[in-house]
Design a protein around this motif. Structure first.
Motif, PDB file in Angstrom:
ATOM      1  N   VAL A   1     -16.846  -5.862   8.922  1.00 25.03           N
ATOM      2  CA  VAL A   1     -15.996  -5.989   7.735  1.00 25.03           C
ATOM      3  C   VAL A   1     -14.693  -5.224   7.943  1.00 25.03           C
ATOM      4  CG1 VAL A   1     -15.782  -5.309   5.307  1.00 25.03           C
ATOM      5  CG2 VAL A   1     -17.848  -6.454   6.099  1.00 25.03           C
ATOM      6  N   HIS A   2     -14.785  -4.008   8.449  1.00 28.39           N
ATOM      7  CA  HIS A   2     -13.576  -3.224   8.696  1.00 28.39           C
ATOM      8  C   HIS A   2     -12.686  -3.902   9.743  1.00 28.39           C
ATOM      9  CE1 HIS A   2     -14.342   0.181   6.141  1.00 28.39           C
ATOM     10  NE2 HIS A   2     -15.567   0.275   6.601  1.00 28.39           N
TER      11      HIS A   2
ATOM     12  N   SER B   1     -12.317  -6.987  10.106  1.00 25.10           N
ATOM     13  CA  SER B   1     -11.715  -8.196   9.537  1.00 25.10           C
ATOM     14  C   SER B   1     -10.552  -7.893   8.596  1.00 25.10           C
ATOM     15  CB  SER B   1     -12.779  -9.002   8.779  1.00 25.10           C
ATOM     16  OG  SER B   1     -13.144  -8.326   7.576  1.00 25.10           O
ATOM     17  N   TYR B   2     -10.302  -6.643   8.282  1.00 28.15           N
ATOM     18  CA  TYR B   2      -9.188  -6.303   7.394  1.00 28.15           C
ATOM     19  C   TYR B   2      -7.875  -6.774   8.007  1.00 28.15           C
ATOM     20  CZ  TYR B   2     -12.213  -3.044   4.819  1.00 28.15           C
ATOM     21  OH  TYR B   2     -13.200  -2.479   4.068  1.00 28.15           O
ATOM     22  N   ARG B   3      -6.967  -7.275   7.127  1.00 29.89           N
ATOM     23  CA  ARG B   3      -5.632  -7.682   7.587  1.00 29.89           C
ATOM     24  C   ARG B   3      -4.805  -6.431   7.763  1.00 29.89           C
ATOM     25  NH1 ARG B   3      -3.045 -12.203   4.073  1.00 29.89           N
ATOM     26  NH2 ARG B   3      -1.432 -11.813   5.618  1.00 29.89           N
ATOM     27  N   ARG B   4      -4.271  -6.272   8.948  1.00 29.68           N
ATOM     28  CA  ARG B   4      -3.499  -5.072   9.252  1.00 29.68           C
ATOM     29  C   ARG B   4      -2.014  -5.245   8.928  1.00 29.68           C
ATOM     30  NH1 ARG B   4      -7.750  -2.092   9.278  1.00 29.68           N
ATOM     31  NH2 ARG B   4      -9.149  -2.384  11.012  1.00 29.68           N
TER      32      ARG B   4
ATOM     33  N   PRO C   1      -0.577  -0.982   2.197  1.00 31.70           N
ATOM     34  CA  PRO C   1      -1.284  -0.576   0.979  1.00 31.70           C
ATOM     35  C   PRO C   1      -0.300  -0.245  -0.133  1.00 31.70           C
ATOM     36  CG  PRO C   1      -1.963   0.773   2.875  1.00 31.70           C
ATOM     37  CD  PRO C   1      -0.852  -0.116   3.317  1.00 31.70           C
TER      38      PRO C   1
END
Length: 149
Positions: free
Chosen positions: A118-119, A121-124, A128
């Motif tokens: 899951v981590h 797959s985060y969009r970089r 934020p």
């Protein structure tokens, strides 16, 4: 058992190999005493196709333990049977706890893998959100005037 295939010729503590006369000699008991213990369910050896008793090394050790509890500790046979039952229950529960600990370790490892996926797959490319501090400053914008020739 550990799930692996066992060599059929491998001798273990539970392999029934001793006839009653040898088991009696190894345990220091009379063969008739071994028969009585079998009838009472204290020590239950395996049986051959012809119904002959075959004792394992574990059975011999149990016979010695029964003799020690009876003669040295003065415990009657009913008490010894209960002690053996409780020891077997404790061993079974310890094995079950070990199985559950293994299952828990496997589930925790799987959860860590899923969490890592899951981590990953985060969009970089996203930034934020951070709240902007408001100020009371006033900015005046005046466009430049075009000069005529």
């Amino acid at each position: 058992m550990d799930g692996r295939r066992r060599n059929p010729y491998e001798l273990t503590q539970d392999t029934p190999v001793y006839v009653i006369s040898v088991a009696a000699q190894l345990s220091g008991l009379h063969p008739q005493t071994l028969r009585q213990y079998d009838r009472l369910g204290l020590v239950s050896p395996d049986r051959t196709a012809g119904r002959g008793r075959r004792y394992s090394a574990r059975d011999i050790e149990l016979l010695r333990q029964v003799q020690q509890l009876s003669q040295t500790e003065g415990i009657n046979l009913a008490g010894i049977k209960r002690i053996i039952e409780l020891e077997n229950q404790v061993a079974a529960l310890q094995a079950r706890v070990a199985e559950m600990e293994d299952a828990l370790d496997g589930a925790a490892a799987a959860m860590r893998q899923r969490e890592a996926a899951v981590h990953a797959s985060y969009r970089r490319d996203l930034v934020p959100y951070q709240e902007v501090q408001q100020t009371s400053a006033l900015v005046v914008w005046r466009p430049k005037r075009q000069q005529s020739d």
